[in-house]
Scaffold this active site. Structure first.
Site, PDB file in Angstrom:
ATOM      1  N   GLY A 182       0.842  -1.192   0.000  1.00  0.00           N
ATOM      2  CA  GLY A 182       0.000   0.000   0.000  1.00  0.00           C
ATOM      3  C   GLY A 182       0.877   1.241   0.000  1.00  0.00           C
ATOM      4  O   GLY A 182       0.619   2.203   0.730  1.00  0.00           O
ATOM      5  N   GLY A 228       0.608   4.109   4.045  1.00  0.00           N
ATOM      6  CA  GLY A 228       1.777   3.456   3.441  1.00  0.00           C
ATOM      7  C   GLY A 228       2.857   4.460   3.057  1.00  0.00           C
ATOM      8  O   GLY A 228       4.043   4.253   3.334  1.00  0.00           O
ATOM      9  N   SER A 262      -8.508  -0.475  11.932  1.00  0.00           N
ATOM     10  CA  SER A 262      -9.160   0.838  11.971  1.00  0.00           C
ATOM     11  C   SER A 262      -9.957   0.962  13.266  1.00  0.00           C
ATOM     12  O   SER A 262     -10.473  -0.030  13.794  1.00  0.00           O
ATOM     13  CB  SER A 262     -10.101   0.941  10.771  1.00  0.00           C
ATOM     14  OG  SER A 262     -11.031   1.970  10.981  1.00  0.00           O
ATOM     15  N   SER A 263     -10.099   2.208  13.733  1.00  0.00           N
ATOM     16  CA  SER A 263     -10.840   2.408  14.988  1.00  0.00           C
ATOM     17  C   SER A 263     -12.329   2.104  14.825  1.00  0.00           C
ATOM     18  O   SER A 263     -13.048   1.992  15.814  1.00  0.00           O
ATOM     19  CB  SER A 263     -10.640   3.833  15.511  1.00  0.00           C
ATOM     20  OG  SER A 263     -11.070   4.777  14.562  1.00  0.00           O
ATOM     21  N   TYR A 283     -16.951  -2.363   6.267  1.00  0.00           N
ATOM     22  CA  TYR A 283     -15.507  -2.130   6.339  1.00  0.00           C
ATOM     23  C   TYR A 283     -14.967  -2.619   7.690  1.00  0.00           C
ATOM     24  O   TYR A 283     -13.900  -3.231   7.757  1.00  0.00           O
ATOM     25  CB  TYR A 283     -15.257  -0.632   6.157  1.00  0.00           C
ATOM     26  CG  TYR A 283     -13.828  -0.197   6.222  1.00  0.00           C
ATOM     27  CD1 TYR A 283     -12.961  -0.458   5.168  1.00  0.00           C
ATOM     28  CD2 TYR A 283     -13.337   0.511   7.316  1.00  0.00           C
ATOM     29  CE1 TYR A 283     -11.641  -0.029   5.208  1.00  0.00           C
ATOM     30  CE2 TYR A 283     -12.028   0.947   7.369  1.00  0.00           C
ATOM     31  CZ  TYR A 283     -11.180   0.672   6.309  1.00  0.00           C
ATOM     32  OH  TYR A 283      -9.870   1.103   6.355  1.00  0.00           O
ATOM     33  N   LYS A 329     -11.991  -5.314   8.486  1.00  0.00           N
ATOM     34  CA  LYS A 329     -10.793  -4.971   9.268  1.00  0.00           C
ATOM     35  C   LYS A 329     -10.640  -5.865  10.506  1.00  0.00           C
ATOM     36  O   LYS A 329      -9.533  -6.255  10.858  1.00  0.00           O
ATOM     37  CB  LYS A 329     -10.838  -3.492   9.679  1.00  0.00           C
ATOM     38  CG  LYS A 329     -10.465  -2.554   8.541  1.00  0.00           C
ATOM     39  CD  LYS A 329      -8.999  -2.723   8.156  1.00  0.00           C
ATOM     40  CE  LYS A 329      -8.513  -1.697   7.174  1.00  0.00           C
ATOM     41  NZ  LYS A 329      -7.105  -1.895   6.773  1.00  0.00           N
ATOM     42  N   ASN A 373      -8.385   8.232  13.776  1.00  0.00           N
ATOM     43  CA  ASN A 373      -8.671   8.781  12.437  1.00  0.00           C
ATOM     44  C   ASN A 373      -7.413   9.448  11.865  1.00  0.00           C
ATOM     45  O   ASN A 373      -6.949  10.441  12.417  1.00  0.00           O
ATOM     46  CB  ASN A 373      -9.802   9.807  12.517  1.00  0.00           C
ATOM     47  CG  ASN A 373     -11.170   9.145  12.628  1.00  0.00           C
ATOM     48  OD1 ASN A 373     -11.347   8.200  13.395  1.00  0.00           O
ATOM     49  ND2 ASN A 373     -12.133   9.624  11.857  1.00  0.00           N
ATOM     50  N   HIS A 414     -12.008  11.134   3.926  1.00  0.00           N
ATOM     51  CA  HIS A 414     -12.195  11.296   5.374  1.00  0.00           C
ATOM     52  C   HIS A 414     -12.395  12.774   5.678  1.00  0.00           C
ATOM     53  O   HIS A 414     -12.072  13.636   4.875  1.00  0.00           O
ATOM     54  CB  HIS A 414     -10.963  10.772   6.123  1.00  0.00           C
ATOM     55  CG  HIS A 414     -10.755   9.304   5.961  1.00  0.00           C
ATOM     56  ND1 HIS A 414      -9.801   8.771   5.134  1.00  0.00           N
ATOM     57  CD2 HIS A 414     -11.410   8.252   6.500  1.00  0.00           C
ATOM     58  CE1 HIS A 414      -9.855   7.460   5.181  1.00  0.00           C
ATOM     59  NE2 HIS A 414     -10.832   7.106   6.000  1.00  0.00           N
ATOM     60  N   TRP A 439     -21.056  18.176   7.068  1.00  0.00           N
ATOM     61  CA  TRP A 439     -22.035  17.099   7.254  1.00  0.00           C
ATOM     62  C   TRP A 439     -22.331  16.873   8.741  1.00  0.00           C
ATOM     63  O   TRP A 439     -21.429  16.944   9.581  1.00  0.00           O
ATOM     64  CB  TRP A 439     -21.517  15.788   6.684  1.00  0.00           C
ATOM     65  CG  TRP A 439     -21.331  15.788   5.190  1.00  0.00           C
ATOM     66  CD1 TRP A 439     -21.691  16.770   4.322  1.00  0.00           C
ATOM     67  CD2 TRP A 439     -20.722  14.758   4.413  1.00  0.00           C
ATOM     68  NE1 TRP A 439     -21.340  16.409   3.043  1.00  0.00           N
ATOM     69  CE2 TRP A 439     -20.761  15.183   3.063  1.00  0.00           C
ATOM     70  CE3 TRP A 439     -20.166  13.506   4.701  1.00  0.00           C
ATOM     71  CZ2 TRP A 439     -20.257  14.412   2.023  1.00  0.00           C
ATOM     72  CZ3 TRP A 439     -19.659  12.737   3.667  1.00  0.00           C
ATOM     73  CH2 TRP A 439     -19.708  13.179   2.348  1.00  0.00           C
ATOM     74  N   ARG A 474     -13.799  13.163  17.448  1.00  0.00           N
ATOM     75  CA  ARG A 474     -12.856  12.215  16.872  1.00  0.00           C
ATOM     76  C   ARG A 474     -11.462  12.503  17.403  1.00  0.00           C
ATOM     77  O   ARG A 474     -11.099  13.655  17.653  1.00  0.00           O
ATOM     78  CB  ARG A 474     -12.799  12.347  15.336  1.00  0.00           C
ATOM     79  CG  ARG A 474     -14.073  11.955  14.607  1.00  0.00           C
ATOM     80  CD  ARG A 474     -14.301  10.458  14.630  1.00  0.00           C
ATOM     81  NE  ARG A 474     -15.500  10.082  13.891  1.00  0.00           N
ATOM     82  CZ  ARG A 474     -16.727  10.017  14.398  1.00  0.00           C
ATOM     83  NH1 ARG A 474     -16.923  10.325  15.678  1.00  0.00           N
ATOM     84  NH2 ARG A 474     -17.741   9.631  13.658  1.00  0.00           N
TER      85      ARG A 474
HETATM   86  O1  GFB Z   1     -13.831  10.947   8.652  1.00  0.00           O
HETATM   87  P1  GFB Z   1     -15.220  10.456   8.612  1.00  0.00           P
HETATM   88  O2  GFB Z   1     -15.775  10.277   7.246  1.00  0.00           O
HETATM   89  O3  GFB Z   1     -15.243   9.157   9.363  1.00  0.00           O
HETATM   90  O4  GFB Z   1     -16.252  11.484   9.345  1.00  0.00           O
HETATM   91  P2  GFB Z   1     -15.744   8.429  10.648  1.00  0.00           P
HETATM   92  C1  GFB Z   1     -16.089  11.968  10.620  1.00  0.00           C
HETATM   93  C2  GFB Z   1     -17.218  12.912  10.967  1.00  0.00           C
HETATM   94  O5  GFB Z   1     -17.082  14.114  10.189  1.00  0.00           O
HETATM   95  C3  GFB Z   1     -18.662  12.446  10.775  1.00  0.00           C
HETATM   96  C4  GFB Z   1     -18.348  14.521   9.702  1.00  0.00           C
HETATM   97  O6  GFB Z   1     -19.414  12.871  11.877  1.00  0.00           O
HETATM   98  C5  GFB Z   1     -19.098  13.207   9.531  1.00  0.00           C
HETATM   99  O7  GFB Z   1     -20.491  13.447   9.477  1.00  0.00           O
HETATM  100  N1  GFB Z   1     -18.191  15.296   8.466  1.00  0.00           N
HETATM  101  C6  GFB Z   1     -18.559  16.594   8.293  1.00  0.00           C
HETATM  102  C7  GFB Z   1     -17.685  14.852   7.305  1.00  0.00           C
HETATM  103  N2  GFB Z   1     -18.353  16.989   7.038  1.00  0.00           N
HETATM  104  C8  GFB Z   1     -17.806  15.923   6.393  1.00  0.00           C
HETATM  105  C9  GFB Z   1     -17.359  15.744   5.041  1.00  0.00           C
HETATM  106  O8  GFB Z   1     -17.441  16.618   4.180  1.00  0.00           O
HETATM  107  N3  GFB Z   1     -16.838  14.514   4.750  1.00  0.00           N
HETATM  108  C10 GFB Z   1     -16.723  13.507   5.685  1.00  0.00           C
HETATM  109  N4  GFB Z   1     -16.183  12.338   5.325  1.00  0.00           N
HETATM  110  N5  GFB Z   1     -17.169  13.655   6.957  1.00  0.00           N
HETATM  111  C11 GFB Z   1     -14.557   6.513   9.469  1.00  0.00           C
HETATM  112  C12 GFB Z   1     -14.928   5.380   8.593  1.00  0.00           C
HETATM  113  O9  GFB Z   1     -15.664   6.936  10.156  1.00  0.00           O
HETATM  114  O10 GFB Z   1     -13.591   6.176  10.399  1.00  0.00           O
HETATM  115  C13 GFB Z   1     -13.690   4.945   7.886  1.00  0.00           C
HETATM  116  O11 GFB Z   1     -15.917   5.781   7.704  1.00  0.00           O
HETATM  117  C14 GFB Z   1     -12.536   4.718   8.862  1.00  0.00           C
HETATM  118  O12 GFB Z   1     -13.952   3.797   7.202  1.00  0.00           O
HETATM  119  C15 GFB Z   1     -12.372   5.874   9.819  1.00  0.00           C
HETATM  120  O13 GFB Z   1     -12.753   3.564   9.606  1.00  0.00           O
HETATM  121  C16 GFB Z   1     -11.367   5.621  10.907  1.00  0.00           C
HETATM  122  O14 GFB Z   1     -14.780   8.699  11.739  1.00  0.00           O
HETATM  123  O15 GFB Z   1     -17.159   8.724  10.983  1.00  0.00           O
END
Ligand code: GFB
Length: 309
Positions: free
Chosen positions: A11, A17, A108-109, A137, A141, A166, A180, A203, A210
């Site tokens: 990766g 990676g 992943s967490s 996912y 993992k 994260n 992310h 969003w 986090r």
């Molecule tokens: O990073 P994220 O997508 O992952 O989102 P998770 C974290 C938070 O940010 C959520 C908010 O509460 C989203 O609603 N958020 C606000 C946004 N605006 C945005 C935006 O424009 N884009 C995104 N992506 N989020 C992940 C998993 O969950 O955790 C992955 O989906 C991975 O697969 C990672 O495991 C560690 O923390 O919610």
């Protein structure tokens, strides 16, 4: 791990990676095999087998496998789950078959239960249901963790797993829908500044918290774990710094220099309300992050500015 040991980072072009490769080079490891152009499709068993037969690495960092943010997880659960399962099965099996001395699998967490007591300890894995937005996912993992444990128990190999908070940093996907949150907000807020927009949509409610870790700090922890950690149980890698999505958006707004409004789009999912790791085990090994959060965000924004098209 000898400085001339044959090391493969599966990766090589991923967020994690690429950071591990930078860190290994920084620490003077010279014999990195299977760089990005030589990498096979890790989801293909025959190609992975041929790759290991040819490269015969001594150490493997397993950071391959598709990933994405909450949006990608909702749109492509099958793709994310299948790709990660295939990659894990083929790489872990080949690593065992070709006598790899040590393998570190990056989980992943999201493997922790949605309602896990915080901060999340390694013993809390599989004690409750997953967060629905990333269940597919998460199952893939957690399977990787279990596979490392099973190979370890049956074949006596030194395969370990780590669970990062994260992650963000250079080489991440900065797309609007699939990335992310850190990368998504950098892209969105920068775009709003460039276009002179009055507001940006964030969003969810902005209240989920986090714990974020800079990819360079994560890579530093991964090299330490590869050198010193030898246990059946996975080990958490967290920075110890958590903040709400609203606070994160505000900080990125300051770094980007955007003067418009941040609006919260409550029609979009929040995901887990709280996701913070207990990294006591890692901290007991003497590890602490090197980079301040603000400086890590600035570095990530600088990288984005250099590569954006
Ligand atoms: O990073 P994220 O997508 O992952 O989102 P998770 C974290 C938070 O940010 C959520 C908010 O509460 C989203 O609603 N958020 C606000 C946004 N605006 C945005 C935006 O424009 N884009 C995104 N992506 N989020 C992940 C998993 O969950 O955790 C992955 O989906 C991975 O697969 C990672 O495991 C560690 O923390 O919610």
């Amino acid at each position: 791990m000898d400085k001339r040991a044959k090391i493969c980072v599966a990766g090589a072009d991923t967020l994690i990676g690429a950071a591990i490769i930078r860190e290994l080079k920084r620490q003077g490891y010279t014999n990195l095999v299977g760089k990005s152009i030589e990498e096979p499709q890790f989801a293909d068993a025959a190609l992975v087998n041929a790759f290991f037969a040819q490269m015969v690495p001594e150490y493997v960092f397993l950071a391959a496998g598709k990933s994405g943010g909450i949006g990608a997880n909702q749109r492509y659960p099958a793709e994310l789950m299948l790709n990660n399962l295939l990659v894990e099965c083929h790489v872990i099996h080949s690593a065992c078959y070709y006598g790899v001395k040590k393998l570190l699998f990056l989980a992943s967490s999201c493997c922790y239960p949605r309602d896990c007591p915080q901060p999340m300890k390694e013993d809390s894995l599989l004690t409750g249901p997953f967060e629905p937005t990333n269940q597919a996912y998460a199952v893939a993992k957690i399977t990787g963790i279990k596979l490392c444990q099973a190979y370890r128990l049956q074949y006596g190999v030194n395969f370990v797993s780590a669970i990062p908070a994260n992650v963000f940093g250079p080489n991440d996907d900065f797309s609007l829908q699939d990335s992310h949150v850190v990368s998504a907000l950098i892209r969105k807020i920068h775009g709003a500044k460039e276009q002179g927009l009055e507001f940006v949509d964030i969003w969810g409610t902005g209240t989920p918290r986090r714990e974020f870790i800079f990819s360079d700090d994560l890579a530093d922890a991964c090299v330490l774990i590869m050198r010193e950690y030898d246990d059946l149980k996975p080990i958490n890698i967290g920075s110890g710094l958590d903040l709400s999505i609203g606070e994160l958006a505000q900080l990125i707004k300051e770094i980007v220099g955007y003067s418009g409004e941040l609006r919260f789009d409550r029609s979009k999912p929040d995901g887990m309300p709280l996701k913070i790791l207990d990294s006591s085990k890692l901290n007991e090994m003497g590890w602490r992050p090197r980079t301040s959060f603000r400086s890590a965000l600035s570095k990530t924004y600088d990288w984005f500015l250099q590569v954006q098209t």
